[in-house]
Design a protein around this motif. Structure first.
Motif, PDB file in Angstrom:
ATOM      1  N   GLN A  56       0.831  -1.200   0.000  1.00 27.46           N
ATOM      2  CA  GLN A  56       0.000   0.000   0.000  1.00 27.46           C
ATOM      3  C   GLN A  56       0.872   1.259   0.000  1.00 27.46           C
ATOM      4  O   GLN A  56       0.603   2.225  -0.717  1.00 27.46           O
ATOM      5  CB  GLN A  56      -0.923  -0.006   1.209  1.00 27.46           C
ATOM      6  CG  GLN A  56      -1.673   1.295   1.470  1.00 27.46           C
ATOM      7  CD  GLN A  56      -1.037   2.114   2.583  1.00 27.46           C
ATOM      8  OE1 GLN A  56      -0.479   1.561   3.523  1.00 27.46           O
ATOM      9  NE2 GLN A  56      -1.089   3.417   2.471  1.00 27.46           N
ATOM     10  N   PRO A 107      -4.861   3.961   0.372  1.00 20.62           N
ATOM     11  CA  PRO A 107      -6.116   3.353  -0.051  1.00 20.62           C
ATOM     12  C   PRO A 107      -6.644   2.208   0.802  1.00 20.62           C
ATOM     13  O   PRO A 107      -7.690   1.670   0.484  1.00 20.62           O
ATOM     14  CB  PRO A 107      -5.767   2.845  -1.457  1.00 20.62           C
ATOM     15  CG  PRO A 107      -4.308   2.548  -1.401  1.00 20.62           C
ATOM     16  CD  PRO A 107      -3.736   3.594  -0.497  1.00 20.62           C
ATOM     17  N   ILE A 108      -5.939   1.771   1.866  1.00 22.91           N
ATOM     18  CA  ILE A 108      -6.478   0.659   2.654  1.00 22.91           C
ATOM     19  C   ILE A 108      -7.548   1.184   3.602  1.00 22.91           C
ATOM     20  O   ILE A 108      -7.267   1.667   4.684  1.00 22.91           O
ATOM     21  CB  ILE A 108      -5.385  -0.072   3.441  1.00 22.91           C
ATOM     22  CG1 ILE A 108      -4.391  -0.732   2.496  1.00 22.91           C
ATOM     23  CG2 ILE A 108      -6.001  -1.136   4.346  1.00 22.91           C
ATOM     24  CD1 ILE A 108      -3.373  -1.612   3.175  1.00 22.91           C
ATOM     25  N   ASP A 113      -9.694  -3.613   0.096  1.00 18.46           N
ATOM     26  CA  ASP A 113      -8.480  -2.842  -0.182  1.00 18.46           C
ATOM     27  C   ASP A 113      -7.244  -3.606   0.281  1.00 18.46           C
ATOM     28  O   ASP A 113      -6.218  -3.640  -0.398  1.00 18.46           O
ATOM     29  CB  ASP A 113      -8.514  -1.491   0.528  1.00 18.46           C
ATOM     30  CG  ASP A 113      -9.544  -0.537  -0.045  1.00 18.46           C
ATOM     31  OD1 ASP A 113      -9.935  -0.720  -1.206  1.00 18.46           O
ATOM     32  OD2 ASP A 113      -9.946   0.392   0.686  1.00 18.46           O
ATOM     33  N   SER A 116      -6.578  -6.532  -2.041  1.00 18.02           N
ATOM     34  CA  SER A 116      -6.055  -6.042  -3.319  1.00 18.02           C
ATOM     35  C   SER A 116      -4.590  -5.637  -3.198  1.00 18.02           C
ATOM     36  O   SER A 116      -3.790  -5.861  -4.113  1.00 18.02           O
ATOM     37  CB  SER A 116      -6.885  -4.859  -3.811  1.00 18.02           C
ATOM     38  OG  SER A 116      -8.214  -5.254  -4.081  1.00 18.02           O
TER      39      SER A 116
END
Length: 355
Positions: A56, A107-108, A113, A116
């Motif tokens: 991330q 973005p987590i 998320d 991904s």
């Protein structure tokens, strides 16, 4: 003028530090819910959580970069309990480290998320572009039993390692402490333990204490001059399945080394010899067709070379990280101070050639 790869180094150090703190918390919580990969090695909450945090951070700061990561999220998509435990640890890691979150946050926001991010470590590697090699917990068996392990991250640009960072929570902060056979056994991360080693190509290697929040000041590290090779300390893997203990013992005898080897899990071996706590690192394959994974060596290789060492395979070739996810053109690892590397390599070739 800013040094080359200054931002990459800073992001990598912060990301590795935050991920290493997550693995420490997981160990102390004893929430090691394990699964099994195809190679039957244990996978922990720490592996997945650390990979999610680091990927991330890379994707936020360098969105076009690729990542070669060890883990994938397929198991987690099928295991609700393990997935939930990892998500809890990732959320806590982000909340507990405000300094890192401000710089690395991104973005987590949901479980998806996180999954991904883990799956974004699916690069095939190669000789072109910017590719990060990540091992979220190198030495998983060491981690599970409280031994040595490392969180490892390296940036390769067109196949050449440019930045390397190792988070080693169970190594002593004090560079002056020499390795002993006990250091590879069960450890604790009590006060005075926890180190981050880092290097940038052409700029030397550094060590700094592991901390929460902002990075602690770093200091240069270097390999120890070896004036009498018979007194050298050499490191090898704990697992006999990873490295040929018998051949390495024969090499030590040929060099006149009588001290017992220090058997340690993970790239903590690279960090230990880079700062002069040990001298040599040997890893000789037990199977002719075995291919080392790039994430098991990229960061450590650079740290040792920038600390004044030389790293080759058993044939004297530089490790080649441009061939994909493995070191397919290399066999084994021989790491030593430059001044004696040739002598060590001669012993390696003599023992292997006598087979």
């Amino acid at each position: 003028m800013a040094s080359p790869y200054a931002k990459e180094l800073h992001v990598a150090q912060l990301a590795v530090q935050r991920a290493t703190l997550l693995t420490k918390k997981v160990f102390h919580d004893k929430a090691k819910g394990t699964a099994s990969k195809d190679d039957k090695s244990p996978v922990t909450i720490g592996d997945f959580g650390a990979q999610a945090l680091i990927v991330q951070a890379i994707k936020k700061n360098f969105p076009d970069d690729e990542v070669v990561g060890e883990e994938e999220a397929a198991t987690l998509r099928e295991n609700d309990d393990l997935r939930s435990q990892i998500w809890d640890q990732v959320k806590v890691a982000r909340l507990e480290d405000d300094a890192a979150e401000k710089e690395l946050g991104g973005p987590i926001q949901t479980v998806e998320d996180m999954l991904s991010a883990i799956d974004a470590g699916n690069s095939a590697g190669g000789a072109k572009g910017r590719i990060w090699a990540l091992d979220p917990i190198d030495g998983t068996k060491g981690f599970l039993r409280g031994g040595q392990y490392a969180v490892c991250l390296a940036l390769m640009v067109d196949g050449e390692v440019k930045v390397g960072v190792l988070g080693c929570p169970n190594l002593p902060v004090d560079d002056s402490l020499s390795l002993s056979a006990e250091d590879g056994k069960d450890q604790t991360d009590d006060a005075g333990k926890g180190v981050i080693f880092s290097a940038v190509a052409g700029k030397g290697a550094t060590g700094r204490p592991l901390s929460r929040g902002a990075l602690q000041p770093g200091h240069p590290i270097s390999m120890k001059p070896v004036t009498d090779i018979t007194q050298a300390t050499f490191c090898e893997s704990v697992e006999a399945g990873h490295s040929s203990h018998d051949e390495q013992s024969q090499i030590a005898q040929r060099l006149g080394i009588t001290k017992p080897s220090v058997r340690m899990d993970s790239q903590a071996k690279y960090g230990s010899i880079a700062r002069g706590a040990g001298d040599l690192y040997l890893r000789l394959p037990v199977k002719k067709d075995y291919q080392e994974k790039i994430w098991d060596h990229a960061a450590g290789d650079l740290v040792v070379r920038e600390a004044g060492g030389q790293v080759t395979d058993a044939n004297g070739l530089r490790l080649d990280f441009s061939k994909g996810r493995t070191l397919r053109d290399n066999k084994g690892v021989v790491a030593a101070p430059k001044a004696i590397h040739g002598q060590v390599l001669d012993a390696v070739m003599a023992v292997l050639g006598a087979k």
